[in-house]
Design an enzyme around this catalytic site. Structure first.
Site, PDB file in Angstrom:
ATOM      1  N   LYS A  72      13.888 -14.942 -10.674  1.00 13.96           N
ATOM      2  CA  LYS A  72      13.615 -13.888 -11.657  1.00 13.96           C
ATOM      3  C   LYS A  72      12.684 -14.407 -12.745  1.00 13.96           C
ATOM      4  O   LYS A  72      11.709 -13.768 -13.096  1.00 13.96           O
ATOM      5  CB  LYS A  72      14.897 -13.436 -12.351  1.00 13.96           C
ATOM      6  CG  LYS A  72      15.778 -12.354 -11.843  1.00 13.96           C
ATOM      7  CD  LYS A  72      15.231 -11.067 -11.399  1.00 13.96           C
ATOM      8  CE  LYS A  72      14.436 -11.106 -10.131  1.00 13.96           C
ATOM      9  NZ  LYS A  72      15.073 -10.708  -8.914  1.00 13.96           N
ATOM     10  N   CYS A 123       0.822  -1.211   0.000  1.00 18.85           N
ATOM     11  CA  CYS A 123       0.000   0.000   0.000  1.00 18.85           C
ATOM     12  C   CYS A 123       0.863   1.271   0.000  1.00 18.85           C
ATOM     13  O   CYS A 123       1.977   1.269   0.514  1.00 18.85           O
ATOM     14  CB  CYS A 123      -0.871   0.025   1.233  1.00 18.85           C
ATOM     15  SG  CYS A 123      -1.816  -1.469   1.476  1.00 18.85           S
ATOM     16  N   HIS A 179      19.182 -37.103  -7.342  1.00 16.23           N
ATOM     17  CA  HIS A 179      18.537 -37.513  -6.091  1.00 16.23           C
ATOM     18  C   HIS A 179      17.046 -37.195  -6.098  1.00 16.23           C
ATOM     19  O   HIS A 179      16.416 -37.152  -5.040  1.00 16.23           O
ATOM     20  CB  HIS A 179      19.228 -36.837  -4.901  1.00 16.23           C
ATOM     21  CG  HIS A 179      20.663 -37.234  -4.773  1.00 16.23           C
ATOM     22  ND1 HIS A 179      21.056 -38.444  -4.261  1.00 16.23           N
ATOM     23  CD2 HIS A 179      21.797 -36.605  -5.178  1.00 16.23           C
ATOM     24  CE1 HIS A 179      22.385 -38.539  -4.308  1.00 16.23           C
ATOM     25  NE2 HIS A 179      22.852 -37.428  -4.872  1.00 16.23           N
ATOM     26  N   LYS A 205       6.326  -4.489  -4.623  1.00 16.81           N
ATOM     27  CA  LYS A 205       7.752  -4.181  -4.505  1.00 16.81           C
ATOM     28  C   LYS A 205       8.225  -4.290  -3.060  1.00 16.81           C
ATOM     29  O   LYS A 205       9.247  -4.911  -2.795  1.00 16.81           O
ATOM     30  CB  LYS A 205       8.017  -2.773  -5.052  1.00 16.81           C
ATOM     31  CG  LYS A 205       9.486  -2.375  -5.032  1.00 16.81           C
ATOM     32  CD  LYS A 205      10.306  -3.193  -6.007  1.00 16.81           C
ATOM     33  CE  LYS A 205      11.772  -2.844  -5.999  1.00 16.81           C
ATOM     34  NZ  LYS A 205      12.571  -3.905  -6.671  1.00 16.81           N
ATOM     35  N   ARG A 234       4.943  -0.256  -6.126  1.00  9.82           N
ATOM     36  CA  ARG A 234       4.933  -1.109  -4.940  1.00  9.82           C
ATOM     37  C   ARG A 234       3.905  -2.243  -5.074  1.00  9.82           C
ATOM     38  O   ARG A 234       3.945  -3.194  -4.307  1.00  9.82           O
ATOM     39  CB  ARG A 234       4.530  -0.268  -3.714  1.00  9.82           C
ATOM     40  CG  ARG A 234       5.560   0.743  -3.338  1.00  9.82           C
ATOM     41  CD  ARG A 234       4.945   1.808  -2.466  1.00  9.82           C
ATOM     42  NE  ARG A 234       5.978   2.503  -1.750  1.00  9.82           N
ATOM     43  CZ  ARG A 234       6.148   2.426  -0.442  1.00  9.82           C
ATOM     44  NH1 ARG A 234       5.343   1.725   0.310  1.00  9.82           N
ATOM     45  NH2 ARG A 234       7.126   3.073   0.133  1.00  9.82           N
ATOM     46  N   GLU A 241       9.052 -15.021 -11.479  1.00  6.44           N
ATOM     47  CA  GLU A 241       8.236 -13.873 -11.075  1.00  6.44           C
ATOM     48  C   GLU A 241       7.814 -12.989 -12.239  1.00  6.44           C
ATOM     49  O   GLU A 241       6.740 -12.404 -12.189  1.00  6.44           O
ATOM     50  CB  GLU A 241       8.896 -13.060  -9.953  1.00  6.44           C
ATOM     51  CG  GLU A 241      10.063 -12.180 -10.339  1.00  6.44           C
ATOM     52  CD  GLU A 241      10.580 -11.341  -9.167  1.00  6.44           C
ATOM     53  OE1 GLU A 241      11.788 -11.139  -9.094  1.00  6.44           O
ATOM     54  OE2 GLU A 241       9.774 -10.879  -8.347  1.00  6.44           O
ATOM     55  N   GLU A 279      18.690 -17.369  -7.739  1.00  6.06           N
ATOM     56  CA  GLU A 279      18.182 -16.035  -8.078  1.00  6.06           C
ATOM     57  C   GLU A 279      17.668 -15.994  -9.525  1.00  6.06           C
ATOM     58  O   GLU A 279      16.660 -15.352  -9.813  1.00  6.06           O
ATOM     59  CB  GLU A 279      19.283 -14.984  -7.834  1.00  6.06           C
ATOM     60  CG  GLU A 279      18.963 -13.570  -8.268  1.00  6.06           C
ATOM     61  CD  GLU A 279      17.706 -12.964  -7.637  1.00  6.06           C
ATOM     62  OE1 GLU A 279      17.133 -13.539  -6.712  1.00  6.06           O
ATOM     63  OE2 GLU A 279      17.289 -11.898  -8.137  1.00  6.06           O
ATOM     64  N   TRP A 318      -3.201  -2.766  -1.426  1.00  4.26           N
ATOM     65  CA  TRP A 318      -2.893  -4.152  -1.775  1.00  4.26           C
ATOM     66  C   TRP A 318      -3.661  -4.980  -0.760  1.00  4.26           C
ATOM     67  O   TRP A 318      -3.353  -4.968   0.428  1.00  4.26           O
ATOM     68  CB  TRP A 318      -1.390  -4.392  -1.675  1.00  4.26           C
ATOM     69  CG  TRP A 318      -0.920  -5.684  -2.253  1.00  4.26           C
ATOM     70  CD1 TRP A 318      -0.600  -5.933  -3.558  1.00  4.26           C
ATOM     71  CD2 TRP A 318      -0.678  -6.908  -1.553  1.00  4.26           C
ATOM     72  NE1 TRP A 318      -0.189  -7.231  -3.705  1.00  4.26           N
ATOM     73  CE2 TRP A 318      -0.221  -7.860  -2.502  1.00  4.26           C
ATOM     74  CE3 TRP A 318      -0.806  -7.314  -0.224  1.00  4.26           C
ATOM     75  CZ2 TRP A 318       0.103  -9.171  -2.161  1.00  4.26           C
ATOM     76  CZ3 TRP A 318      -0.481  -8.620   0.115  1.00  4.26           C
ATOM     77  CH2 TRP A 318      -0.033  -9.526  -0.854  1.00  4.26           C
ATOM     78  N   ASN A 374      -1.774   2.177   5.988  1.00  2.00           N
ATOM     79  CA  ASN A 374      -0.878   1.077   5.600  1.00  2.00           C
ATOM     80  C   ASN A 374      -0.607   0.272   6.856  1.00  2.00           C
ATOM     81  O   ASN A 374      -0.363   0.857   7.905  1.00  2.00           O
ATOM     82  CB  ASN A 374       0.482   1.590   5.114  1.00  2.00           C
ATOM     83  CG  ASN A 374       0.414   2.159   3.732  1.00  2.00           C
ATOM     84  OD1 ASN A 374      -0.650   2.201   3.128  1.00  2.00           O
ATOM     85  ND2 ASN A 374       1.556   2.613   3.235  1.00  2.00           N
ATOM     86  N   GLY A 375      -0.559  -1.049   6.706  1.00  2.00           N
ATOM     87  CA  GLY A 375      -0.275  -1.889   7.862  1.00  2.00           C
ATOM     88  C   GLY A 375      -1.408  -2.861   8.119  1.00  2.00           C
ATOM     89  O   GLY A 375      -2.334  -2.985   7.313  1.00  2.00           O
TER      90      GLY A 375
HETATM   91  O1  M6R Z   1      13.137  -4.961  -0.024  1.00  2.00           O
HETATM   92  P1  M6R Z   1      13.678  -6.318   0.279  1.00  2.00           P
HETATM   93  O2  M6R Z   1      15.015  -6.564  -0.306  1.00  2.00           O
HETATM   94  O3  M6R Z   1      13.632  -6.652   1.751  1.00  2.00           O
HETATM   95  O4  M6R Z   1      12.666  -7.311  -0.429  1.00  2.00           O
HETATM   96  C1  M6R Z   1      12.777  -8.694  -0.282  1.00  2.00           C
HETATM   97  C2  M6R Z   1      11.978  -9.413  -1.340  1.00  2.00           C
HETATM   98  O5  M6R Z   1      10.629  -9.104  -1.228  1.00  2.00           O
HETATM   99  C3  M6R Z   1      12.451  -9.061  -2.753  1.00  2.00           C
HETATM  100  O6  M6R Z   1      13.818  -9.292  -2.896  1.00  2.00           O
HETATM  101  C4  M6R Z   1      11.708  -9.891  -3.815  1.00  2.00           C
HETATM  102  O7  M6R Z   1      12.019 -11.234  -3.665  1.00  2.00           O
HETATM  103  C5  M6R Z   1      12.073  -9.372  -5.192  1.00  2.00           C
HETATM  104  N1  M6R Z   1      10.995  -8.591  -5.715  1.00  2.00           N
HETATM  105  C6  M6R Z   1      12.371 -10.424  -6.167  1.00  2.00           C
HETATM  106  O8  M6R Z   1      12.753  -9.880  -7.388  1.00  2.00           O
END
Ligand code: M6R
Length: 590
Positions: free
Chosen positions: A471, A2, A490, A585, A27, A474, A467, A73, A99-100
């Site tokens: 990527k 949010c 395995h 985000k 976000r 997502e 990683e 959100w 927010n929260g």
């Molecule tokens: O802001 P942060 O680095 O704490 O966020 C952690 C994850 O939410 C963030 O890295 C997320 O996995 C990415 N959007 C992936 O690309």
């Protein structure tokens, strides 16, 4: 998640509120709304969907004196017009955005219902609106009402609050981010500095459990019934630039900022002869018996390299996913140092870990891209990544910066100057990938139809593979997993079908032959194998190579390859690259 934008003063509130929400929409959100005060009356517009939809339903108003706006959100209640913020109290004395998460909202709602309050939404936020109204009618004082509500609400909140009969804009804050901006035409508030950048030159960090109000020319900060002094912060323009220039997507721009970001890290932490880290930080690492990393998502994958770097220094080290550690903390190490890694500095699970660590009086270093964020402020020591605002949901340049920062800290602890030479070679290797991105685009075209994909590697490459798979899944929505090469036999090898893409990362001479064997085993079971090797390990049948760098930095180069691959697969599939479905985000709720 949010986002909040608000303010009081003499500005074009329509463009400030809607423009401000647009700068926060990276976000992630599912509905949007705003309320403004004009001629003493509050006007409210909200809708499920995009900020553009809100723009369409909002009249072209002028002469408002204050306003609040929000992107939501959904957490409590589906995304809908009704559940969108701003919310209002039963007698419309209070309008607010929040927010929260109100953890005890059920109990509070039951109590309010008993007192005669009716609810029109499924949200936890409406509880705050009704509580504020109830207390305001009882105590006849907005500060006293807010102070009381802060004691009643369990959970997190950043709220911008309009009382329908008061000319000030109020706020209260716990755990969720909120900044006050001071400008010449008014005073403002928002979840981060970006929406206020054009109007303000000075910012105030709102303290935990504090509250207050702003008008066009004044501000008041309160805590426990007493006025408190502001904690001013300066935000540099480079930290808040919200512009994708000629790039079609923020993600592409941010991948290509990688070399600049690493150079900037060197500029900030290396003076040409030695590292300039605060000596207390280096001491803290050297003295720790156990270095414990905590992080989520991409930052967690960066931390896994940190663990290896600490092992190189001869330290015990491990990394935990913050959302797990927050519920199952482990304080068995004798003299632990915690390193918290977070691009946003606002990830709720990590904030929960940090609170536990601080409550136990233990040292923690925050590595973050966001000056003034909650994790930055509450750390024993904070190290900024200087990567600039990262807008695309998929983390890219921040990963490069995090791993480089960890490598620099390791070099500083072991006093090895060649660390910097290696980092300079890393910059060249990333530049080379950028120059040859069209080759990666061609590879990506072969994978667009895939249902599943696998990244495999050994050693540091197995960490890069994690990683890369994150990527790809997502932003391309292809189910992607990663495995250490030796693990395939395995179990995971059972998943291989004819045409399953498998991307093999081969950067280390120690394990290159073993990994190539693993890839052959997969090829003979029908997988489409793509080998991404290095210049010195290149075989003419390989599909791409990256320039040689030290194996401990090769993961970064391979991840840049993975970032491009994911970007181009998503581009070919016509997906919303910068804002993939269901993702936000900053994950500001646990
Ligand atoms: O802001 P942060 O680095 O704490 O966020 C952690 C994850 O939410 C963030 O890295 C997320 O996995 C990415 N959007 C992936 O690309």
């Amino acid at each position: 998640m949010c986002g909040i934008v608000g303010g009081a003063g003499k500005v074009d509130f329509r463009s400030y509120l809607i423009g401000g929400l647009k700068t926060l929409d990276y976000r992630g959100y599912d509905s949007a709304g705003l309320a403004y005060r004009k001629d003493g009356k509050v006007n409210l517009f909200k809708t499920v969907g995009k900020v553009e939809d809100l723009d369409n339903i909002t009249p072209k108003f002028t002469d408002a004196t204050m306003g609040i706006a929000h992107t939501r959100w959904a957490t409590h209640g589906e995304p809908s017009d009704t559940n969108a913020h701003p919310h209002f109290s039963m007698h419309r004395k209070v309008y607010l955005v929040h927010n929260g998460v109100v953890e005890n909202f059920r109990a509070l709602r039951t109590k309010l219902k008993f007192n005669g309050y009716e609810f029109v939404t499924q949200t936890d936020t409406e509880v705050i609106a009704n509580l504020l109204e109830e207390q305001y009618l009882l105590l006849k004082d907005p500060f006293k009402a807010i102070e009381k509500v802060i004691t009643m609400v369990e959970g997190s909140f950043a709220c911008a609050i309009m009382f329908s009969d008061l000319p000030e804009l109020y706020f209260m804050k716990r755990q969720s981010p909120l900044l006050i901006g001071l400008g010449k035409d008014g005073n403002f508030m928002a979840s981060d500095a970006v929406p206020m950048m054009k109007l303000c030159d000075k910012f105030i960090e709102v303290e935990e459990d504090s509250y207050g109000c702003i008008t066009q020319n004044t501000y008041v900060l309160m805590k426990n019934g007493q006025e408190i002094q502001p904690n001013f912060v300066v935000r540099k323009a480079e930290e808040c630039t919200f512009d994708k220039g000629d790039y079609p997507h923020f993600m592409l721009k941010e991948i290509e900022e990688g070399p600049k970001v690493i150079k900037r890290l060197l500029d900030n932490y290396y003076d040409g002869t030695s590292f300039t880290f605060d000596p207390k930080i280096i001491e803290c690492i050297k003295e720790a018996d156990d270095v414990v990393f905590l992080a989520c998502g991409t930052s967690y994958y960066a931390s896994l390299l940190g663990v290896e770097f600490m092992h190189y220094l001869g330290k015990r080290s491990e990394s935990y996913i913050a959302s797990e550690w927050a519920y199952y903390p482990n304080l068995t190490a004798k003299n632990p140092l915690f390193i918290l890694i977070s691009q946003s500095g606002e990830t709720a699970d990590l904030i929960a870990c940090q609170k536990y660590i601080n409550d136990n009086g233990l040292p923690n270093i925050a590595i973050t891209n966001t000056r003034g964020s909650t994790i930055y402020r509450n750390a024993t020591f904070a190290l900024l990544l200087y990567a600039g605002l990262e807008v695309a949901v998929a983390a890219t340049k921040s990963y490069n910066a995090q791993v480089t920062m960890l490598a620099m800290l390791t070099s500083a602890c072991s006093s090895t100057e060649h660390g910097v030479r290696n980092i300079r070679k890393l910059i060249e290797a990333i530049e080379d990938v950028i120059n040859r991105k069209d080759e990666i685009h061609e590879l990506a075209k072969k994978m667009t139809q895939a249902k599943d994909a696998f990244f495999v590697g050994r050693g540091y490459d197995s960490l890069a593979a994690l990683e890369c798979a994150l990527k790809l899944k997502e932003i391309s929505y292809i189910h992607a997993e990663s495995y250490a090469g030796g693990e395939l036999k395995h179990g995971p090898i059972a998943l291989i079908e004819k045409g399953t893409p498998v991307i093999g990362l081969v950067s280390d001479s120690i394990s290159a032959a073993a990994l190539r064997n693993n890839l052959e085993e997969l090829r003979s079971r029908g997988a489409d194998i793509y080998v991404i090797s290095t210049e010195s390990l290149f075989d003419k049948k390989d599909d791409f190579y990256t320039k040689d760098v030290k194996p401990y930095l090769a993961a970064v180069v391979k991840v840049v390859f993975g970032q491009y691959l994911s970007y181009y697969v998503s581009l070919e599939k016509g997906l919303p690259i910068d804002k993939p479905r269901n993702l936000a985000k900053s994950v500001t709720v646990q």
